[in-house]
Design an enzyme around this catalytic site. Sequence first.
Site, short mmCIF file in Angstrom:
data_model
loop_
_atom_site.label_atom_id
_atom_site.label_comp_id
_atom_site.label_asym_id
_atom_site.label_seq_id
_atom_site.Cartn_x
_atom_site.Cartn_y
_atom_site.Cartn_z
N ALA A 131 0.76 -1.18 -0.17
CA ALA A 131 -0.19 -0.09 -0.08
C ALA A 131 0.69 1.25 -0.08
O ALA A 131 0.43 2.40 -0.52
CB ALA A 131 -0.81 0.03 1.20
N PRO A 133 3.09 4.62 -0.85
CA PRO A 133 2.98 5.62 0.05
C PRO A 133 1.48 5.92 0.36
O PRO A 133 1.01 6.84 1.34
CB PRO A 133 3.52 6.84 -0.46
CG PRO A 133 3.44 6.63 -1.99
CD PRO A 133 3.34 4.98 -2.05
N GLY A 134 0.45 5.11 -0.07
CA GLY A 134 -0.95 5.38 0.30
C GLY A 134 -1.79 6.14 -0.65
O GLY A 134 -2.87 6.42 -0.33
N LYS A 136 -3.21 4.95 -3.49
CA LYS A 136 -4.16 4.33 -4.27
C LYS A 136 -5.25 3.93 -2.91
O LYS A 136 -6.21 3.95 -3.12
CB LYS A 136 -3.84 2.86 -4.87
CG LYS A 136 -2.88 3.27 -5.87
CD LYS A 136 -2.41 1.99 -6.63
CE LYS A 136 -1.48 2.13 -7.76
NZ LYS A 136 -0.22 2.49 -7.42
N GLU A 154 1.94 -2.94 4.48
CA GLU A 154 3.17 -2.39 3.96
C GLU A 154 4.09 -3.13 4.75
O GLU A 154 4.03 -3.29 6.06
CB GLU A 154 3.14 -1.08 4.10
CG GLU A 154 4.37 -0.53 4.04
CD GLU A 154 4.97 -0.76 2.58
OE1 GLU A 154 4.34 -0.53 1.59
OE2 GLU A 154 6.22 -1.20 2.54
N ARG A 159 8.36 2.96 5.76
CA ARG A 159 7.30 3.70 5.09
C ARG A 159 6.19 3.99 5.71
O ARG A 159 5.28 4.53 4.98
CB ARG A 159 7.31 2.73 3.96
CG ARG A 159 8.34 2.60 3.03
CD ARG A 159 8.30 1.62 1.86
NE ARG A 159 7.95 2.69 0.68
CZ ARG A 159 7.70 1.96 -0.50
NH1 ARG A 159 7.65 0.66 -0.55
NH2 ARG A 159 7.59 2.50 -1.69
N ASP A 198 -0.95 -3.97 -6.15
CA ASP A 198 -0.20 -3.02 -7.04
C ASP A 198 1.47 -3.63 -6.64
O ASP A 198 2.22 -3.11 -5.73
CB ASP A 198 -0.22 -1.58 -6.65
CG ASP A 198 0.73 -0.70 -7.61
OD1 ASP A 198 0.79 -1.18 -8.84
OD2 ASP A 198 1.30 0.24 -6.96
N ARG A 228 8.23 -13.09 -6.95
CA ARG A 228 7.67 -12.43 -5.91
C ARG A 228 6.41 -12.24 -6.24
O ARG A 228 5.45 -12.28 -5.41
CB ARG A 228 8.62 -11.12 -5.43
CG ARG A 228 8.00 -10.15 -4.52
CD ARG A 228 8.72 -10.52 -3.03
NE ARG A 228 7.78 -10.06 -2.02
CZ ARG A 228 7.63 -9.14 -1.46
NH1 ARG A 228 8.29 -7.98 -1.80
NH2 ARG A 228 6.81 -8.79 -0.47
N CYS A 251 4.16 -0.97 -12.46
CA CYS A 251 4.68 0.10 -13.25
C CYS A 251 5.98 -0.43 -14.01
O CYS A 251 6.75 0.00 -14.19
CB CYS A 251 4.99 1.26 -12.64
SG CYS A 251 6.14 1.09 -11.11
#
Lengths: 323, 175
Positions: A131, A133-134, A136, A154, A159, A198, A228, A251
Amino acid sequence: MSCILLPKSEKSYQLATKYNFKEWMIARYLTIVPNTEKFLDYISNRASNQYIRINSLKIDIDTLKQKLLEKDFKLEKTVLSEVFLIKESKFPIGATMEYLSGYYYIQDLSSCLAVESLDIEEDDVVLDMAASPGGKTSFIAQKMKNRGMILALESERKRLRKMMFNLSRCGVINTVLWNLKGEKIINYNFKFDKVLLDAPCSCDGIMQKDPARKLTYTKETIRYCSIRQSQLIESALKVVKPNGLLVYSTCSLAPEENEFVINSMIGKYDITVESINYGADSLLKFGDKIMNKSIKFTKRLYPHIHNTAGFFIAKIRLNNINK
Amino acid sequence: MFRILTRKEKTIILREFNKWGIFNYLQDKLIVVKECEDSIKYLFLISSVLENFIFYPCTFYGGLPIGNLHKKKFLPSITFFDVVAKYSNNFLYVIVNSNGEKLILYGRDVFGNSIEYASLGIEENSVILLLNKSKEVLGVGRARFSTTKIKENGKVTINTLLDLGTYLRLENDPL
């Protein structure tokens, strides 16, 4: 899954020299990315686009637009009503009072499209598996109008605090943040209506923003990430409710981290890959590997075509119980 | 590890909610505590839906961070005052001009000439909300002067205690 290497050519040598890339990367991009030279030119010579997502948990879209216009911001609409491209701004967009108040979040359109694909409903119970840095997570909360519940995971302790501040700033109150590796969620007896994965990736989709990634990008990174990612997606599929949705995104432009990961789940789990409205068709073949036909419903975003980061999104519905 | 409040802790916090006129905001919500090694107790306000997920060793935070308890004293966070500004009509405040707004966001104190309006009833040492012209919370301060003198030219008349920039300045600190 090992990184697939494709034959080098005179073209790959020329482009690698011209744009200062490793040649094996260019040999792959020539197959993966449409109009490769334009892509290389775009990511090498243009600053990446900046998008903001207006946070309707704190302010309505028209009011914030007006405030930003008064500060001489020039905004352009995108395919999502909450997201705007910053065409011009006199201030750094991360230092305005509106940013600090959580009225908007600086977030690439591609990330927002991943959340959009989750078809969020207000009372859903949602898992965000990687998650920080938050961004999404806060968009999910926005779509839920702070109702329902989000469990955000996380694994990196350093972080967590930043993520807590980001969510607090954005007025998110329906989220619990766990310091846990995504794979370990199967040890808890929870099921979720929607899961966003993600996945951690090799990140070559954001080379335009962070050119140093050209140097750190290796075949080993692709191999490590794909392993992973397969572990993470398996865990994700085990905690989605029957008929629930999983959105998988990265990404990365590497098929080993995208199409291959989804393809390996088809047949192993009773899933349907659903179509997404935005983006270019994914690859049905890479190297010797032929993908299941339903992979065509997953989408790729390219910087030079979609004005976003390089991105991959797959929308997967769990049909029934796991095999 | 998270736990529910003790009776004593609850009394301290409810008194504060009451003082700021947001007691009703607590309806259907639960306050939970995270005890850390630094002996500070971090407080979070959660809805009943979150209860199932909060009491795990791996929980870092949940809901709304409303502040912390240190030596029996409640120290509210900026998010607590966000709730005050939104749901209460019982608080003292000043409205500052755009120059004052910028200074507050950098954590600086407030000069009298930046203040455009001050609510009645501010006394020396009153804790007051710092708002911009659109009545949005920029921070919280302690008044050095009463309402009648708070706009005095060329003097710092409010000490900033908390501001929105706190989010950025503290985000890398351990919790």
